[in-house]
Design a protein around this motif. Structure first.
Motif, PDB file in Angstrom:
ATOM      1  N   UNK A 185       0.839  -1.194   0.000  1.00  0.00           N
ATOM      2  CA  UNK A 185       0.000   0.000   0.000  1.00  0.00           C
ATOM      3  C   UNK A 185       0.873   1.244   0.000  1.00  0.00           C
ATOM      4  N   UNK A 186       1.945   1.241   0.758  1.00  0.00           N
ATOM      5  CA  UNK A 186       2.856   2.382   0.816  1.00  0.00           C
ATOM      6  C   UNK A 186       3.450   2.675  -0.563  1.00  0.00           C
ATOM      7  N   UNK A 187       3.898   1.620  -1.228  1.00  0.00           N
ATOM      8  CA  UNK A 187       4.498   1.776  -2.554  1.00  0.00           C
ATOM      9  C   UNK A 187       3.491   2.361  -3.540  1.00  0.00           C
ATOM     10  N   UNK A 188       2.288   1.754  -3.506  1.00  0.00           N
ATOM     11  CA  UNK A 188       1.254   2.248  -4.431  1.00  0.00           C
ATOM     12  C   UNK A 188       0.951   3.701  -4.130  1.00  0.00           C
ATOM     13  N   UNK A 189       0.844   4.018  -2.857  1.00  0.00           N
ATOM     14  CA  UNK A 189       0.539   5.391  -2.471  1.00  0.00           C
ATOM     15  C   UNK A 189       1.637   6.338  -2.952  1.00  0.00           C
ATOM     16  N   UNK A 190       2.897   5.949  -2.776  1.00  0.00           N
ATOM     17  CA  UNK A 190       4.003   6.818  -3.174  1.00  0.00           C
ATOM     18  C   UNK A 190       3.959   7.083  -4.682  1.00  0.00           C
ATOM     19  N   UNK A 191       3.748   6.030  -5.431  1.00  0.00           N
ATOM     20  CA  UNK A 191       3.703   6.208  -6.897  1.00  0.00           C
ATOM     21  C   UNK A 191       2.526   7.090  -7.276  1.00  0.00           C
ATOM     22  N   UNK A 192       1.389   6.831  -6.616  1.00  0.00           N
ATOM     23  CA  UNK A 192       0.190   7.590  -6.961  1.00  0.00           C
ATOM     24  C   UNK A 192       0.358   9.058  -6.628  1.00  0.00           C
ATOM     25  N   UNK A 193       0.948   9.373  -5.483  1.00  0.00           N
ATOM     26  CA  UNK A 193       1.057  10.807  -5.150  1.00  0.00           C
ATOM     27  C   UNK A 193       2.091  11.473  -6.034  1.00  0.00           C
ATOM     28  N   UNK A 194       3.095  10.709  -6.465  1.00  0.00           N
ATOM     29  CA  UNK A 194       4.040  11.293  -7.423  1.00  0.00           C
ATOM     30  C   UNK A 194       3.291  11.693  -8.687  1.00  0.00           C
ATOM     31  N   UNK A 195       2.352  10.839  -9.104  1.00  0.00           N
ATOM     32  CA  UNK A 195       1.559  11.170 -10.282  1.00  0.00           C
ATOM     33  C   UNK A 195       0.606  12.310  -9.987  1.00  0.00           C
ATOM     34  N   UNK A 196       0.028  12.305  -8.750  1.00  0.00           N
ATOM     35  CA  UNK A 196      -0.894  13.373  -8.365  1.00  0.00           C
ATOM     36  C   UNK A 196      -0.214  14.734  -8.378  1.00  0.00           C
ATOM     37  N   UNK A 197       1.061  14.740  -8.019  1.00  0.00           N
ATOM     38  CA  UNK A 197       1.756  16.031  -7.931  1.00  0.00           C
ATOM     39  C   UNK A 197       2.164  16.538  -9.298  1.00  0.00           C
ATOM     40  N   UNK A 198       1.964  15.761 -10.369  1.00  0.00           N
ATOM     41  CA  UNK A 198       2.318  16.122 -11.740  1.00  0.00           C
ATOM     42  C   UNK A 198       3.794  16.475 -11.861  1.00  0.00           C
ATOM     43  N   UNK A 199       4.607  15.793 -11.095  1.00  0.00           N
ATOM     44  CA  UNK A 199       6.039  16.072 -11.157  1.00  0.00           C
ATOM     45  C   UNK A 199       6.749  14.925 -11.856  1.00  0.00           C
ATOM     46  N   UNK A 200       7.981  15.229 -12.272  1.00  0.00           N
ATOM     47  CA  UNK A 200       8.795  14.177 -12.888  1.00  0.00           C
ATOM     48  C   UNK A 200       8.803  12.973 -11.975  1.00  0.00           C
ATOM     49  N   UNK A 201       8.637  11.761 -12.392  1.00  0.00           N
ATOM     50  CA  UNK A 201       8.563  11.335 -13.799  1.00  0.00           C
ATOM     51  C   UNK A 201       7.169  11.376 -14.390  1.00  0.00           C
ATOM     52  N   UNK A 202       6.244  12.033 -13.723  1.00  0.00           N
ATOM     53  CA  UNK A 202       4.856  12.044 -14.227  1.00  0.00           C
ATOM     54  C   UNK A 202       4.427  13.427 -14.687  1.00  0.00           C
ATOM     55  N   UNK A 203       5.407  14.285 -15.148  1.00  0.00           N
ATOM     56  CA  UNK A 203       5.027  15.661 -15.494  1.00  0.00           C
ATOM     57  C   UNK A 203       4.498  15.741 -16.917  1.00  0.00           C
ATOM     58  N   UNK A 204       3.624  14.807 -17.238  1.00  0.00           N
ATOM     59  CA  UNK A 204       3.121  14.759 -18.603  1.00  0.00           C
ATOM     60  C   UNK A 204       2.260  15.961 -18.976  1.00  0.00           C
ATOM     61  N   UNK A 205       1.509  16.548 -18.051  1.00  0.00           N
ATOM     62  CA  UNK A 205       0.715  17.713 -18.450  1.00  0.00           C
ATOM     63  C   UNK A 205       1.566  18.916 -18.857  1.00  0.00           C
TER      64      UNK A 205
END
Lengths: 161, 329, 799, 176
Positions: free
Chosen positions: B200-220
């Motif tokens: 759950x921790x791992x999933x949460x960390x990845x998800x919030x990284x995406x939520x924050x729209x930051x690298x590596x998820x700065x697709x917008x």
């Protein structure tokens, strides 16, 4: 030597030029005639030939500068054409040319100080059978050796006008 | 029951939190630039003030004095509203964050949380859903193809990863048996949920990284594809709001990680408040570290990962956690 | 139609084409120097080597020398062929001076291209390079013999194609030299073509020397504005300055070459006195102000004196579009007082041609392929040089040529010349028509009957006439004669030399309107108060200068549109500067009736050379062209009618209005043009008062000279060294009768004033004639070409 | 295997970036610390002179043709001795990208680049350098080369007078 063409020659060439369809054919003849009278063809000779034949001086000059037997620069009274083509070369043509230069004391294309001989190299004289050969005036001399060259030069010098 | 003192205490808490959060966000920007610089063997900004410490101030002055540009074809009101949405939703989430156990001051018990809602988790999830409006509206209102693409991408990305984030919080709630954040923190003694439920921790960390729209998820924003994505047309302080919003978002997400998985304020020796901040800063550092390390994902990779891997995994995790909890009882 | 395979691609070419041409059709680039489409192949440069794998020829051959045959399989990329080409280019580069940076050919040099393409980068030959001394070849062509690669293209162009005799190839062996007998200007008027023909930088354009690189030039397909033939040109401009003109390709008109007037006469566009700003009186004003003033004053005159008080004058020098807009301006102003040529006789001549010469009109290409050419009253080298060159090509292919002209005409080909008096040209044409030559002397009759016989026997005969000497009636007679001589299977063509590049087009538009003399009468009588002159100069281009000048002085309002500082432009009350031909796009209709479109080469404006004071461009930077740039004549005239339009919409409108101009809107400058549709109309020639013949009077005729008569080239300073000196031309027998020797001054009086000029003598011209070459802008007021009057010759004067 | 590589590839870089934090940054603090550029450094452009003191530039337009940003313009002309030269020559340094294509294209070694990179100005127009600003009185990187001693058109030496040339041909000579 001063007159380029005699009156007779002028008349002759003028009549001839009027008769034939392409007077340009006569360029070499007129130039040879001038050369016989004057020794070589000066600019005035080229212009004269042009006037006779109805050509521009340039058209005559095109022919005059093409043939190496028409002299556009002053030459001596006797012009030596020494063959440098392959048959003569293989039989010592180079040596003949060197001997001639030595004996006359001039380089190729030069005239002796007394104004008698001009030495010019030439391409094939048609005397391959007598190689090495040279031509002076209209006479061809073959089988040249050092002694024979001396002989020929001596005779030509004597006969030179 | 509400007396004057309570109101004063709430106001003080609000002002304190606002001040601390904004300063923290500003210096997080600075810290990020310095840390990234060092990671890339550079120095980073070091010209303004000692060690460049006044850089955030200079940035603010610069942003405030820059021309506020409104594209002629833009939807004016939405265009003006969008940056506010982005930062305000992030700030509002701090209302439910418990910084430390209640203090006993002047004979009163003062809870170190603005409002200890018993549905704090849902409140947090609701606000993080709201945050996407800033991106989507900003991108749409700019009337620029880059902005629009950025907005659409942001929308899709946030919706996708919200699911896995929410699902990764279900085990937390299951284990804590409460939606209140304070209860969740209290439930994590002696062991934090990060250890109890690492998936759950791992999933949460990845998800919030995406939520924050930051690298590596700065697709917008994807600079090399979309110029600057949803905030291409923004300038001056309006761009600043998007910018600050992003960093406040980082702080709130770090705080939430701390609360949900790292045991909140609990820790030995040091006072609880310090522990809380240390943990939060550590998570924030991780965000920066991640930015300095990982390359951006492709849009299809992002979607693929979210829907086909992360969500099924978190669902499985929910079932597994539930099963284990059932078994323990 | 043999079909052959080159590099695995199949191509079918016409019979007799060579393999190089076949490869060109397939867009296969094969290096070559000596082959030229107009000059043919001689196989001298040894560069177009290809490997012949199958078919009649085998092994490595020069593609230009092998006729394409069925079943040939050819490889251009064969290792041996590539290697041979590589070595040839290395040999050619052996004596090259390596001076590309200071060579004007650099960048458009075939030798450069081939050297790079052939992969020859490093010089291996360590011996001495052969050098030559250069020659001075006159004001047009610069000679740099060291760059020569002996491809013989210059000689083939100059001597064979153009018929020059003063330039050729000298020497032999390693000393081949392309030049003249002595230093001096090239005599042929086609000398500039060796610049185009030379594949490297031996001959470069002296007027363009060190001006620009070709890649910096703005170039476009254009049409030569200097005579009526409409040769294709490619002008090049840089920094708002027309810097050179090279020959364009139009298979129907000029082919590949152009004359020196077309090539070097471009200076008018950069003339230092060229008016570039609208003027009201002497005051320079903005476009808006000048147009407002012109509209206002025209309206004022129409209001006070009626619309018929306004007259308009078009020009054979202006584009078809501009002339059309002038016509609609007349409709707009509700006046019918419009003429399209200041010279009434030229006007009539052009209208006769435009009305009558439809199916027997011949292009230059057809002249090149003709087998008998009769030139009547034409001096092509002075009036339309490329016509002479076209005839030369026909003669080279075996055609016969005859010339009936009173002048001592020089021609670059052999032709029978009968100097017949100018007044008898029409008589001669009628006699050819009738087939009897009874009115001619016995000697003349023999020649004329011979000509008539050849004319009858020829399969593709063409009559060529000069508009100036024949006049309208003569041209009509010539056209009728050609019609009469035509048979079903053997048409007889006609080609006429007209006054200006758009004479035909202007005549198409003019319809039944009166000529300029009518307008002049109206002005003298005070009925006409305003005149709008489009690129015409009635102050100097009218046959009777005193008449036109005294009349024009009475005008209330003179509006002039022009691109050169003519007298009319100077005297105009309102002057509107228009674009020069190279700056504007438009259409000319040439002497054949072929619509030729030209594209705009560059935007006008004051050249940097001028705005920067010569050696330095300005350091101020501003958007837009400095000073109000000139506008296209058609758009200025449109603005006077409150129209705003594009060239295309204008052309579509013209197409709709004039049925003969079909296809105008889709005309492309890159094509060979399109003939106007036949008119089928008739043009009645008004009775022209005969010249009063006087006892002992000479027939004084003003004729054209190549570098002096035409307006635009008259404003080209580059041509100044070659302009003729004004003088009389007279038969030596006539001169002997009055005791005159060559070079002496002759005084002549006519009813239009007197002239005092030196005299030159000739034996091959008509007796009783005096010729005077027109020289525009000369201090002597020489009459315009085509004017004839009786001249009384005074006894000789002291010279 | 793939999964393992993916995980490893995602985790390993974290170590590298983290280690970098503690390494010495390679930044040079520019205005205080300056670097000596290499002689071939591409900065301010000059026009050099040949060993005889003449202008090397022959205004052949090759530099302006090679320039990808079109910042070079000139006008060529002829001196009375046949030398081609530039009446004016202008480089707009506010456009120049210092790519060095012009120096590469120059056939006479006239246009060269110097290591002098500190010449920024506040006013863009003062960055338009004219010929008098560009022309120096030395040969730059190659002091020996004189173009006209190699180009066989007889400007510096008489025709046929360059070391690799034969004297001019006499077309009317009697020699074959």
């Amino acid at each position: 030597m001063d007159q380029l063409l005699t009156e007779d020659q002028l008349d002759h060439f003028r009549t001839l030029a009027a008769e034939i369809p392409h007077p340009r054919e006569l360029v070499v003849d007129v130039l040879r005639a001038i050369q016989n009278n004057h020794g070589w063809v000066p600019d005035e000779g080229v212009e004269l030939a042009g006037t006779i034949l109805g050509l521009s001086p340039l058209q005559v000059e095109e022919v005059a500068t093409f043939f190496d037997k028409i002299y556009r620069r002053p030459v001596g009274r006797r012009v030596i054409h020494v063959c440098d083509s392959i048959c003569c070369w293989s039989r010592g043509g180079e040596e003949v040319a060197r001997l001639l230069q030595e004996k006359l004391g001039i380089g190729l294309g030069e005239t002796t100080e007394d104004g008698i001989f001009t030495l010019l190299p030439t391409c094939c004289l048609g005397a391959c059978g007598e190689a090495p050969a040279m031509m002076i005036g209209l006479t061809t001399y073959g089988h040249l050796t050092s002694d024979r060259i001396d002989l020929v030069l001596e005779r030509e010098r004597r006969e030179a006008p | 029951m509400i007396d004057l003192l309570t109101v004063v205490i709430i106001l003080v808490k609000l002002i304190l939190i606002l001040g601390v959060i904004l300063t923290l966000a500003a210096y997080l920007v600075f810290a990020e630039r310095r840390i990234l610089g060092r990671m890339q063997l550079r120095l980073g900004p070091n010209r303004v003030g000692p060690f460049g410490l006044l850089q955030p101030l200079a940035d603010v002055i610069k942003l405030l004095t820059k021309e506020d540009f409104l594209p002629s074809q833009a939807d004016k009101w939405l265009f003006l509203l969008a940056p506010g949405m982005a930062s305000i939703t992030a700030i509002l989430a701090f209302a439910v964050v418990p910084f430390s156990p209640p203090l006993h001051l002047f004979g009163r018990e003062i809870p170190m949380v603005v409002c200890d809602l018993n549905v704090g988790v849902l409140y947090f999830l609701a606000l993080s859903s709201l945050a996407v409006y800033g991106v989507a509206l900003g991108g749409w209102a700019s009337n620029s193809k880059y902005s629009l693409l950025g907005g659409i991408r942001g929308l899709a990305q946030l919706i996708s990863y919200e699911l896995s984030m929410g699902l990764s919080l279900v085990p937390v709630v299951l284990m804590a048996r409460s939606f209140s954040l304070t209860d969740i923190v209290l439930a994590q003694s002696p062991l934090p949920f990060a250890i109890l439920n690492p998936v759950a921790f791992l999933i949460f960390m990845i998800s919030i990284a995406a939520e924050s729209k930051r690298i590596p998820f700065d697709i917008p924003e994807a600079e090399n594809e979309l110029v600057a994505g949803y905030h291409t047309e923004y300038s001056g302080m309006r761009f600043g709001l998007f910018f600050v919003g992003e960093y406040i978002n980082v702080i709130i997400l770090s705080s939430m990680t701390t609360v949900f998985f790292l045991g909140g304020w609990s820790g030995p020796l040091l006072p609880p408040l310090i522990w809380f901040f240390l943990k939060m800063l550590a998570v924030s550092f991780f965000f920066i570290w991640m930015r300095g390390t990982l390359p951006r994902l492709r849009y299809d990779q992002l979607m693929h990962f979210g829907w086909k891997f992360l969500i099924p995994l978190s669902l499985l995790n929910v079932i597994a956690t539930g099963a284990v909890l059932l078994a323990i009882r | 139609m043999p079909t052959l395979t080159i590099d695995n691609k199949t191509v079918t070419v016409p019979e007799g084409a060579n393999v190089l041409e076949a490869a060109k059709r397939l867009d296969i680039v094969i290096p070559h120097f000596c082959y030229h489409e107009a000059l043919g192949s001689v196989g001298a440069c040894r560069l177009c080597a290809m490997k012949f794998l199958e078919g009649p020829a085998k092994g490595i051959q020069m593609a230009c020398m092998v006729e394409a045959k069925d079943g040939m399989v050819v490889s251009t990329q064969d290792e041996g062929a590539v290697d041979l080409r590589k070595h040839v280019i290395e040999w050619l580069m052996m004596n090259h001076p390596h001076d590309c940076p200071v060579c004007d050919e650099g960048g458009e040099c075939q030798l450069q291209d081939m050297t790079v393409a052939g992969g020859h980068g490093i010089r291996r030959y360590g011996g001495l390079k052969r050098t030559y001394n250069n020659q001075f070849l006159g004001p047009f062509v610069y000679h740099e013999m060291n760059r020569c690669i002996q491809c013989y293209r210059c000689v083939r162009t100059y001597q064979d194609y153009c018929g020059g005799t003063d330039f050729g190839v000298l020497g032999c062996n390693q000393r081949i030299y392309f030049g003249r007998f002595r230093d001096g200007p090239l005599e042929s008027v086609f000398s500039g073509n060796i610049v185009d023909a030379c594949p490297t930088g031996v001959f470069t354009d002296k007027t363009f020397r060190f001006h620009s690189r070709y890649w910096d030039l703005e170039e476009a397909s254009s049409v030569c504005p200097h005579c009526s033939l409409g040769c294709a040109t490619i002008p090049g401009a840089r920094y708002r300055e027309l810097q050179r003109v090279r020959g364009g390709v139009n298979k129907e008109t000029n082919g590949f070459f152009i004359c020196d007037r077309g090539r070097f006469g471009y200076g008018y566009a950069n003339h230092p006195d060229r008016p570039r700003i609208p003027r009201i009186g002497d005051r320079e004003v903005s476009w808006d102000d000048s147009l407002e003033e012109a509209r206002g004053r025209l309206a004022d005159i129409a209001h006070r004196h009626g619309p018929a008080a306004i007259a308009l004058l078009g020009s054979p020098r202006a584009s078809l579009e501009a002339n059309y807009r002038l016509l609609t301006l007349a409709h707009h102003l509700e006046t019918d007082r419009i003429a399209f040529e200041a010279h009434p006789e030229r006007d009539r001549t052009a209208r006769v041609v435009a009305a009558l010469s439809d199916k027997n009109s011949r292009s230059l290409e057809e002249i090149r392929n003709s087998d008998f050419l009769l030139l009547v009253g034409a001096d092509p080298l002075n009036e339309a040089p490329m016509m002479a060159l076209a005839v030369r090509q026909a003669v080279r292919r075996g055609a016969g040529a005859a010339l009936i002209d009173p002048r001592p005409v020089g021609l670059p080909f052999h032709a029978v010349h009968l100097p017949l008096a100018a007044g008898r040209l029409s008589e001669f044409l009628q006699a050819v028509c009738a087939g009897t030559f009874e009115n001619f002397s016995r000697q003349e009759r023999t020649i004329l009957e011979g000509i008539a016989e050849r004319l009858r026997r020829a399969q593709r005969p063409i009559l060529i006439g000069g508009g100036d000497l024949l006049g309208a009636a003569g041209v009509r007679d010539l056209l009728r004669t050609s019609e009469k001589l035509s048979k079903e299977d053997r048409p007889c063509g006609a080609a006429l030399i007209l006054g200006g590049p758009n004479s035909y087009g202007a005549a198409l538009l003019s319809g039944e309107t009166s000529d300029f003399n009518g307008i002049l009468d109206g002005i003298s009588e005070g009925r006409i108060r305003a005149l709008v002159c489009l690129e015409s100069d009635p102050f100097t281009d009218h046959p009777d200068l005193s008449r036109s000048r005294s009349a024009l002085a009475k005008l209330d309002l003179l509006i002039a549109l022009d691109c050169v500082p003519t007298t009319t432009a100077e005297k105009a009350n309102i002057f509107l500067p228009v674009k020069a031909p190279a700056e504007s796009a438009g259409v000319y209709v040439n002497n054949e009736g072929r619509m030729l479109a030209f594209a705009s080469v560059f935007d006008p404006g004051t050249p940097i050379r001028v705005t920067g004071g010569g050696d330095h461009p300005p350091r101020v930077f501003e958007p837009g062209t400095p000073r109000n740039p000139p506008m296209s004549a058609w758009s200025v005239l449109g603005a006077l009618q409150n129209r705003r339009e594009s060239l295309n919409s204008l052309r579509r409108e013209m197409e709709g209005e004039h049925a003969r101009l079909a296809g105008l809107a889709s005309l492309d400058p890159e094509t060979d043009g399109r003939r106007v549709l036949p008119g089928g109309g008739r043009f009645e020639i008004p009775e022209i008062p005969a010249i009063p013949t006087e006892e002992k009077a000479f027939d004084l005729i003003s004729i054209q000279s190549l570098f002096g008569s035409e307006t635009l080239s008259a404003f080209s300073p580059v041509l100044d060294p070659v302009r003729p000196v004004p003088r009389f031309l007279m038969h030596s027998a006539d001169a002997a009768e009055i005791g005159l020797a060559a070079g002496e001054t002759l005084r002549v009086t006519t009813d239009r004033g007197g002239f005092e000029l030196p005299v030159a003598l000739s034996e091959v011209m008509a007796r009783g004639c005096l010729f005077i070459a027109h020289l525009k802008g000369s201090p002597v007021d020489l009459p315009f070409p085509g004017v004839r009057f009786a001249a009384r010759v005074d006894r000789r004067k002291e010279s | 295997m793939n999964l393992w590589r993916g995980i490893k590839g995602s985790i390993q870089p974290f170590g590298i970036t983290f280690r970098n934090i503690f390494r010495k940054p390679s930044t040079i603090q520019y205005p205080e610390q300056k670097r000596t550029p290499a002689p071939r450094f591409r900065a301010r452009i000059i026009l050099t002179r040949d060993p005889d003191g003449g202008e090397r530039c022959v205004a052949c337009y090759l530099c302006s043709a090679a320039c990808p940003v079109d910042c070079i313009s000139m006008q060529s002309a002829e001196r009375p001795d046949g030398r081609r030269y530039a009446t004016w020559f202008r480089i707009n340094f506010s456009r120049c990208i210092f790519c060095g294509m012009c120096a590469e294209a120059c056939p006479t070694l006239a246009i060269q680049m110097t290591p002098d990179y500190e010449f920024s100005k506040r006013e863009p127009l003062t960055l338009v350098y004219e010929k008098e600003d560009l022309l120096v009185d030395h040969g730059g990187k190659d002091n020996e080369y004189n173009y006209y001693r190699h180009a066989g058109i007889g400007v510096v030496n008489p025709r046929g007078g360059n070391p690799d040339e034969a004297p001019p041909v006499d077309i009317r000579t009697n020699l074959p």
